[in-house]
Design a protein around this motif. Structure first.
Motif, PDB file in Angstrom:
ATOM      1  N   ILE A   1      -8.666   4.319   2.757  1.00 49.95           N
ATOM      2  CA  ILE A   1      -8.587   5.030   4.029  1.00 49.95           C
ATOM      3  C   ILE A   1      -7.243   4.747   4.689  1.00 49.95           C
ATOM      4  CG2 ILE A   1      -9.663   5.421   6.259  1.00 49.95           C
ATOM      5  CD1 ILE A   1     -11.440   6.152   3.902  1.00 49.95           C
ATOM      6  N   SER A   2      -6.553   5.808   5.053  1.00 51.75           N
ATOM      7  CA  SER A   2      -5.300   5.658   5.782  1.00 51.75           C
ATOM      8  C   SER A   2      -5.571   5.461   7.262  1.00 51.75           C
ATOM      9  CB  SER A   2      -4.426   6.901   5.590  1.00 51.75           C
ATOM     10  OG  SER A   2      -3.319   6.878   6.458  1.00 51.75           O
ATOM     11  N   SER A   3      -4.710   4.697   7.923  1.00 51.24           N
ATOM     12  CA  SER A   3      -4.873   4.478   9.366  1.00 51.24           C
ATOM     13  C   SER A   3      -4.662   5.761  10.149  1.00 51.24           C
ATOM     14  CB  SER A   3      -3.891   3.418   9.847  1.00 51.24           C
ATOM     15  OG  SER A   3      -4.147   2.173   9.236  1.00 51.24           O
ATOM     16  N   PHE A   4      -3.872   6.664   9.597  1.00 54.61           N
ATOM     17  CA  PHE A   4      -3.562   7.929  10.271  1.00 54.61           C
ATOM     18  C   PHE A   4      -4.149   9.057   9.432  1.00 54.61           C
ATOM     19  CE2 PHE A   4      -0.908   5.886  13.284  1.00 54.61           C
ATOM     20  CZ  PHE A   4      -0.294   4.845  12.608  1.00 54.61           C
ATOM     21  N   ASN A   5      -5.182   9.687   9.940  1.00 54.78           N
ATOM     22  CA  ASN A   5      -5.854  10.727   9.168  1.00 54.78           C
ATOM     23  C   ASN A   5      -6.565  11.693  10.118  1.00 54.78           C
ATOM     24  OD1 ASN A   5      -8.808   9.925   9.590  1.00 54.78           O
ATOM     25  ND2 ASN A   5      -7.989   8.024   8.726  1.00 54.78           N
TER      26      ASN A   5
END
Length: 115
Positions: A28-32
């Motif tokens: 999971i990316s922090s920015f999504n």
């Protein structure tokens, strides 16, 4: 890779409510952006609502004022509260996860609005 698991679909009468949930796991990316699309029989998949990791939301005109999207970043989970449901809201609802370089889709959950 990102995996998405949806829950909360079902059969509801017109005017009723349902709440969908989608939990993401994996890289999971922090920015999504996460959200929901839907597909009715014989129609193309369409955007329902999206929310970014910063809390910015976007809704289809057809659901504004009736649906509310929210997320819990600590749980990597997005929710869709659907109120005042109409028969035209019927379809398979797909959870979406997107970053600039990739997207992921859930398996879909059926929502049927019928009396």
């Amino acid at each position: 890779q990102v995996q998405l698991v949806e829950s909360g679909g079902g059969l509801v009468q017109p005017g009723g409510s349902l709440r969908l949930s989608c939990a993401a796991s994996g890289s999971i990316s922090s920015f999504n952006a996460m959200g929901w699309y839907r597909q009715a029989p014989g129609k193309e998949r369409e955007l329902v609502a999206l929310i970014t990791s910063g809390g910015v939301t976007n809704y289809a005109d057809s659901v504004k004022g009736r649906f509310i999207i929210s997320r819990d970043n600590g749980k990597n989970t997005v929710y869709l509260q659907m109120n005042s449901l109409k028969p035209e809201d019927t379809g398979v609802y797909y959870c979406y996860y997107g970053v600039t370089y990739s997207v992921a889709w859930g398996q879909g959950t059926q929502v049927t609005v019928s009396s």
